[in-house]
Design a protein around this motif. Sequence first.
Motif, mmCIF file in Angstrom:
data_model
loop_
_atom_site.group_PDB
_atom_site.id
_atom_site.type_symbol
_atom_site.label_atom_id
_atom_site.label_comp_id
_atom_site.label_asym_id
_atom_site.label_seq_id
_atom_site.Cartn_x
_atom_site.Cartn_y
_atom_site.Cartn_z
ATOM 1 N N GLU A 15 0.474 4.253 -1.214
ATOM 2 C CA GLU A 15 -0.181 5.785 -1.891
ATOM 3 C C GLU A 15 -0.267 5.857 -0.129
ATOM 4 N N ARG A 16 -0.656 4.663 0.635
ATOM 5 C CA ARG A 16 -0.558 5.742 2.067
ATOM 6 C C ARG A 16 0.784 6.451 3.049
ATOM 7 N N HIS B 233 1.101 -1.431 0.282
ATOM 8 C CA HIS B 233 -0.185 0.134 -0.230
ATOM 9 C C HIS B 233 1.232 1.263 -0.003
#
Length: 299
Positions: free
Chosen positions: A154-155, A152
Amino acid sequence: MTTKPLEVGSWRDLASVNSKRSFFLAICGAVIGLLLAGYALFTARSTSTLMVPAEDVALVNQQPISRSDYLMQLQSLYNVELSLATREQRQKVLNDMIREELFVQRGKELDVASFDPDVRSALVNAVELEIASDAITSQPTEAALRSYYQAHPERYASEGIMTVEDYVFPANGAAVSEAIDALKIHAATPDLIARFGGKSSGKVGDEEFYFAAKIHLGDRLFEAARGLPQGGASAPIEMPDGIHVLYMQRNVKPALRDFAAARDKVLSDYRNERIHRLTGGDEAFLRKRSHILIADDLR
């Protein structure tokens, strides 16, 4: 010294039948059986008893108040160990816990949870916390956290910033290509855009975070804008209100934080996702084993 021989049929003559001996042993067996049965009956869980178990400090209608909870309450309230607490302090804590148990039991009798929203909410929160306790207290491995971080990215990137102009031209405007060529050479100005029959949409213009620009532009225009370099113009984008051309004045793209800087957020996200899975699984199980009827107009 000679031993007197046993009389045939006497009490101690095990080789022969003696009715008195048999009757006595039967009585002894019955008494022992009754004693064992009584002990098992009065010491079994959920049975009434007059003795407080060693692990508890009191029984309220046979509901235990655990000694560990009592010691924690005493420590929390007075910051003292049991051996150092005064009689008044010990009695105060015990009376408060007994009062709480009495009111809890009365609340169950009145079925308060069926109509009081605060009680219902507290019960739901307590059940959710119980379900999530393993996820909250467990410590995932560094390998598991790194794997989650890599899955993840993008987090854990900084928020991008852009200053972009959105110009709209008539749907049949033949000068759109000329306008795009002009934007590649000259800075965008209202007069330059007006010369080719265009105008600003008014959706953007100031410096904005990516998430705000996405809200104002919409998904399609934002996806076209995020890849533009500073001073770049997009290809024509046909929309219901005309042909859009985006001009990027400044574009600071998101930068991925390294794992060490993002570790606390990774851990929080990892646990929250586990909690969500656990509560979702338990909800599915409870729905499966329950008989739920729904009104026709809400199906």
